[in-house]
Structure formats: C-alpha cells, structure tokens
Design a protein around this motif. Structure first.
Motif, PDB file in Angstrom:
ATOM      1  N   LEU A 165      73.029 -14.989  42.012  1.00 27.77           N
ATOM      2  CA  LEU A 165      71.779 -14.248  42.149  1.00 27.77           C
ATOM      3  C   LEU A 165      71.122 -14.406  43.514  1.00 27.77           C
ATOM      4  N   VAL A 166      71.011 -15.623  43.990  1.00 32.24           N
ATOM      5  CA  VAL A 166      70.307 -15.848  45.258  1.00 32.24           C
ATOM      6  C   VAL A 166      70.992 -15.124  46.421  1.00 32.24           C
ATOM      7  N   PRO A 167      72.319 -15.233  46.611  1.00 31.65           N
ATOM      8  CA  PRO A 167      72.952 -14.488  47.708  1.00 31.65           C
ATOM      9  C   PRO A 167      72.817 -12.967  47.557  1.00 31.65           C
ATOM     10  N   ALA A 168      72.887 -12.460  46.322  1.00 28.33           N
ATOM     11  CA  ALA A 168      72.730 -11.019  46.094  1.00 28.33           C
ATOM     12  C   ALA A 168      71.342 -10.556  46.519  1.00 28.33           C
ATOM     13  N   LEU A 169      70.324 -11.350  46.219  1.00 24.57           N
ATOM     14  CA  LEU A 169      68.961 -11.004  46.621  1.00 24.57           C
ATOM     15  C   LEU A 169      68.769 -11.151  48.130  1.00 24.57           C
ATOM     16  N   MET A 170      69.357 -12.186  48.704  1.00 24.19           N
ATOM     17  CA  MET A 170      69.193 -12.436  50.135  1.00 24.19           C
ATOM     18  C   MET A 170      69.806 -11.333  50.994  1.00 24.19           C
TER      19      MET A 170
END
Length: 141
Positions: free
Chosen positions: A56-61
């Motif tokens: 989730l975090v890399p996708a949002l970043m």
C-alpha cells in the motif's frame, strides 16, 4: 463451529504459538490482497484486508500520497491494523489507524455482507476496531 481465517500462525507478527484455530472452520483470505481503488480526487483508498503496508505505501507514494499513520513493518495488513491494534509510533500525533478509516465492508456470522461507516451502522463501525474478528470478517476498507 467457530469461523477463523486460514492464515497460519507463522505469517503473523506475534511469536505466540496458539491453538485457537484448531478444529475451526478456516476461511482462506490469502487472495484478498488487492488495492481496489486509489481515489486522489476524493482522497481515499479502498483495499482488501490482506493488503499489507509493503504494497500500500509504495502504491500511494507513486502518486505523492501516504497514510496519516504508516506502520513500520511492511508485513502488517490493513485487516490486522483494523481488527487488531492499529497503533504505531506516529499515532501520538496522527491518531490510531482506525481514525482515518471511512467505511468498512464486513461479512457477518449469518453470511450477510454489510457496509458500515460513521453515518451507516455506526455501532458496528465503532465496535469493529480492535474486535479481532469477533463481530465479523473484514471484506474491504
């Protein structure tokens, strides 16, 4: 018969060896790991419960976004943060993980799937956090 997730004990963060899943009906949720929607216009993300922070975090970043509370461990899942204890080191200023959840989709013990939020089925919405699956199984958040 009790219903539990089929996720084996070795896949969780705890080192505790427990037998509470022995003899229970196991629901396989390991494929419920999709990011369903990233809506930058309305500023929300909808995910299945097994989406972990490493997804989730890399996708949002990629879009210049992040979560208000970012767990340090990539293996922590959204479902675990919601149904379990969603507290992290940034919680002292940003709140608990549950505080920025908008809506939950839950499968109840009778097999019915309901949506709840601060405006719809408020009692279920507020009670679900930290309930560890005793009120139902998270389908999406």
């Amino acid at each position: 018969r009790r219903i539990v997730t089929a996720r084996p004990g070795w896949q969780r963060v705890s080192v505790k060896q427990s037998a509470y899943k022995d003899g229970a009906f196991k629901v396989h949720i390991d494929r419920m790991a999709d990011i369903l929607e990233i809506n930058t216009k309305d500023r929300f993300v909808k995910v299945e419960p097994m989406v972990n922070m490493g997804q989730l975090v890399p996708a949002l970043m990629k879009g210049g976004w992040t979560l208000p509370v970012v767990p340090e461990l990539e293996e922590l899942t959204v479902g675990g943060m919601i149904a379990g204890t969603g507290i992290e080191s940034s919680s002292h200023h940003s709140g608990l993980f549950q505080e920025f959840c908008i809506e939950l989709e839950i499968c109840l013990a009778n097999g019915g799937v309901v949506t709840c939020s601060r405006h719809e089925r408020e009692d279920l919405f507020e009670a679900f956090f930290w309930s560890y699956g005793t009120l139902g199984m998270l389908m999406s958040a």
